[in-house]
Scaffold this motif. Sequence first.
Motif, PDB file in Angstrom:
ATOM      1  N   TYR A  79      17.644 -21.042  34.249  1.00 59.21           N
ATOM      2  CA  TYR A  79      18.216 -22.241  34.860  1.00 59.21           C
ATOM      3  C   TYR A  79      19.377 -21.870  35.780  1.00 59.21           C
ATOM      4  O   TYR A  79      19.447 -22.307  36.930  1.00 59.21           O
ATOM      5  N   CYS A  80      20.288 -21.025  35.289  1.00 58.05           N
ATOM      6  CA  CYS A  80      21.451 -20.637  36.089  1.00 58.05           C
ATOM      7  C   CYS A  80      21.070 -19.684  37.222  1.00 58.05           C
ATOM      8  O   CYS A  80      21.615 -19.773  38.325  1.00 58.05           O
ATOM      9  N   ALA A  81      20.117 -18.776  36.961  1.00 61.58           N
ATOM     10  CA  ALA A  81      19.681 -17.831  37.999  1.00 61.58           C
ATOM     11  C   ALA A  81      19.090 -18.579  39.189  1.00 61.58           C
ATOM     12  O   ALA A  81      19.277 -18.160  40.350  1.00 61.58           O
ATOM     13  N   ALA A  82      18.403 -19.706  38.938  1.00 66.11           N
ATOM     14  CA  ALA A  82      17.839 -20.503  40.033  1.00 66.11           C
ATOM     15  C   ALA A  82      18.938 -21.114  40.898  1.00 66.11           C
ATOM     16  O   ALA A  82      18.685 -21.545  42.021  1.00 66.11           O
ATOM     17  N   ARG A  83      20.160 -21.096  40.410  1.00 67.71           N
ATOM     18  CA  ARG A  83      21.305 -21.635  41.133  1.00 67.71           C
ATOM     19  C   ARG A  83      22.260 -20.536  41.588  1.00 67.71           C
ATOM     20  O   ARG A  83      23.410 -20.796  41.953  1.00 67.71           O
ATOM     21  N   TRP A  94      27.700 -24.214  26.925  1.00 65.89           N
ATOM     22  CA  TRP A  94      27.007 -23.368  27.896  1.00 65.89           C
ATOM     23  C   TRP A  94      27.554 -23.643  29.288  1.00 65.89           C
ATOM     24  O   TRP A  94      27.886 -24.786  29.628  1.00 65.89           O
ATOM     25  N   TYR A  95      27.617 -22.578  30.093  1.00 61.21           N
ATOM     26  CA  TYR A  95      28.096 -22.671  31.469  1.00 61.21           C
ATOM     27  C   TYR A  95      27.192 -21.860  32.380  1.00 61.21           C
ATOM     28  O   TYR A  95      26.615 -20.862  31.961  1.00 61.21           O
ATOM     29  N   CYS A  96      27.112 -22.298  33.637  1.00 65.19           N
ATOM     30  CA  CYS A  96      26.571 -21.455  34.693  1.00 65.19           C
ATOM     31  C   CYS A  96      27.805 -20.910  35.410  1.00 65.19           C
ATOM     32  O   CYS A  96      28.600 -21.665  35.972  1.00 65.19           O
ATOM     33  N   ALA A  97      27.972 -19.587  35.319  1.00 64.64           N
ATOM     34  CA  ALA A  97      29.155 -18.941  35.882  1.00 64.64           C
ATOM     35  C   ALA A  97      28.770 -18.199  37.152  1.00 64.64           C
ATOM     36  O   ALA A  97      27.642 -17.721  37.290  1.00 64.64           O
ATOM     37  N   PRO A  98      29.706 -18.076  38.084  1.00 59.53           N
ATOM     38  CA  PRO A  98      29.421 -17.322  39.304  1.00 59.53           C
ATOM     39  C   PRO A  98      29.050 -15.880  38.955  1.00 59.53           C
ATOM     40  O   PRO A  98      29.571 -15.306  37.998  1.00 59.53           O
ATOM     41  N   ASP A  99      28.160 -15.317  39.723  1.00 60.41           N
ATOM     42  CA  ASP A  99      27.745 -13.931  39.485  1.00 60.41           C
ATOM     43  C   ASP A  99      28.666 -13.015  40.284  1.00 60.41           C
ATOM     44  O   ASP A  99      28.253 -12.280  41.155  1.00 60.41           O
ATOM     45  N   GLY A 100      29.933 -13.098  39.968  1.00 65.24           N
ATOM     46  CA  GLY A 100      30.987 -12.338  40.656  1.00 65.24           C
ATOM     47  C   GLY A 100      32.323 -12.879  40.199  1.00 65.24           C
ATOM     48  O   GLY A 100      32.429 -13.621  39.229  1.00 65.24           O
ATOM     49  N   ASP A 101      33.367 -12.519  40.913  1.00 66.71           N
ATOM     50  CA  ASP A 101      34.703 -12.919  40.498  1.00 66.71           C
ATOM     51  C   ASP A 101      35.145 -14.276  41.051  1.00 66.71           C
ATOM     52  O   ASP A 101      36.088 -14.859  40.554  1.00 66.71           O
ATOM     53  N   ILE A 102      34.498 -14.758  42.096  1.00 67.22           N
ATOM     54  CA  ILE A 102      34.973 -15.961  42.766  1.00 67.22           C
ATOM     55  C   ILE A 102      34.048 -17.136  42.451  1.00 67.22           C
ATOM     56  O   ILE A 102      32.826 -17.008  42.494  1.00 67.22           O
ATOM     57  N   GLY A 103      34.654 -18.274  42.134  1.00 67.17           N
ATOM     58  CA  GLY A 103      33.878 -19.485  41.880  1.00 67.17           C
ATOM     59  C   GLY A 103      34.319 -20.167  40.604  1.00 67.17           C
ATOM     60  O   GLY A 103      35.155 -19.672  39.857  1.00 67.17           O
ATOM     61  N   ILE A 108      27.004 -26.869  31.496  1.00 65.17           N
ATOM     62  CA  ILE A 108      25.637 -27.396  31.483  1.00 65.17           C
ATOM     63  C   ILE A 108      25.291 -27.810  30.049  1.00 65.17           C
ATOM     64  O   ILE A 108      25.934 -27.386  29.090  1.00 65.17           O
ATOM     65  N   THR A 109      24.268 -28.640  29.942  1.00 64.58           N
ATOM     66  CA  THR A 109      23.763 -29.017  28.626  1.00 64.58           C
ATOM     67  C   THR A 109      22.340 -28.493  28.490  1.00 64.58           C
ATOM     68  O   THR A 109      21.645 -28.274  29.496  1.00 64.58           O
ATOM     69  N   MET A 110      21.917 -28.314  27.265  1.00 63.05           N
ATOM     70  CA  MET A 110      20.547 -27.867  27.039  1.00 63.05           C
ATOM     71  C   MET A 110      19.552 -28.954  27.444  1.00 63.05           C
ATOM     72  O   MET A 110      18.424 -28.646  27.829  1.00 63.05           O
ATOM     73  N   THR A 111      19.947 -30.211  27.421  1.00 60.22           N
ATOM     74  CA  THR A 111      19.066 -31.281  27.905  1.00 60.22           C
ATOM     75  C   THR A 111      18.824 -31.119  29.397  1.00 60.22           C
ATOM     76  O   THR A 111      17.698 -31.302  29.875  1.00 60.22           O
ATOM     77  N   GLN A 112      19.841 -30.724  30.166  1.00 57.92           N
ATOM     78  CA  GLN A 112      19.647 -30.451  31.597  1.00 57.92           C
ATOM     79  C   GLN A 112      18.647 -29.314  31.784  1.00 57.92           C
ATOM     80  O   GLN A 112      17.771 -29.379  32.640  1.00 57.92           O
ATOM     81  N   VAL A 113      18.812 -28.270  30.995  1.00 57.15           N
ATOM     82  CA  VAL A 113      17.924 -27.109  31.103  1.00 57.15           C
ATOM     83  C   VAL A 113      16.499 -27.514  30.743  1.00 57.15           C
ATOM     84  O   VAL A 113      15.545 -27.179  31.458  1.00 57.15           O
ATOM     85  N   CYS A 114      16.323 -28.267  29.653  1.00 57.10           N
ATOM     86  CA  CYS A 114      14.989 -28.710  29.234  1.00 57.10           C
ATOM     87  C   CYS A 114      14.333 -29.587  30.287  1.00 57.10           C
ATOM     88  O   CYS A 114      13.144 -29.429  30.601  1.00 57.10           O
ATOM     89  N   ALA A 115      15.092 -30.523  30.851  1.00 60.71           N
ATOM     90  CA  ALA A 115      14.543 -31.420  31.867  1.00 60.71           C
ATOM     91  C   ALA A 115      14.127 -30.647  33.111  1.00 60.71           C
ATOM     92  O   ALA A 115      13.110 -30.956  33.741  1.00 60.71           O
ATOM     93  N   SER A 116      14.865 -29.619  33.472  1.00 62.75           N
ATOM     94  CA  SER A 116      14.532 -28.805  34.628  1.00 62.75           C
ATOM     95  C   SER A 116      13.339 -27.899  34.341  1.00 62.75           C
ATOM     96  O   SER A 116      12.476 -27.703  35.193  1.00 62.75           O
ATOM     97  N   GLN A 117      13.286 -27.369  33.147  1.00 61.29           N
ATOM     98  CA  GLN A 117      12.277 -26.376  32.789  1.00 61.29           C
ATOM     99  C   GLN A 117      10.924 -26.997  32.428  1.00 61.29           C
ATOM    100  O   GLN A 117       9.890 -26.432  32.752  1.00 61.29           O
ATOM    101  N   TYR A 118      10.924 -28.148  31.750  1.00 60.14           N
ATOM    102  CA  TYR A 118       9.680 -28.714  31.237  1.00 60.14           C
ATOM    103  C   TYR A 118       9.267 -30.029  31.883  1.00 60.14           C
ATOM    104  O   TYR A 118       8.175 -30.135  32.421  1.00 60.14           O
TER     105      TYR A 118
END
Length: 142
Positions: A79-83, A94-103, A108-118
Amino acid sequence: MGGGAATTPGSTASGRTSAHTSARPSPTRTSPSTTSEPERPGPGQGTRPGGGRSGGGAPGTSDPPPEPVVLGSPDPQRYCAARGRKASFRSHDWYCAPDGDIGVDTKITMTQVCASQYAPGAEARLRGDAGTPANWDCYVTK
């Protein structure tokens, strides 16, 4: 016939009450009413589908409540990698964190992940440790 106004005991021809104290009702004390208002439903009572009846379903029916259909476990990393981010679990969230130092980390909630994934109506429920995605179920109700 006299044409004058008839009077009743305790009143005058003008309709005003005379000063006789015996004609006045004596003041009485009223006690609190013994009838009570119906009790209000407590939290969650009478507000559920089926009017709060056990068994669920529509009011007046014996239909069972909808059964959850488990779709699988959420994948917060995907879910986070797609962003363009990476998933991180800390402080019970749970969080989607920047893939680096800035940001800024995005919670996020697992319901968000489930709704996106399924499916858009998918929900999430926890069966164990919240920091382990396999302990979550994504589900829909039939």
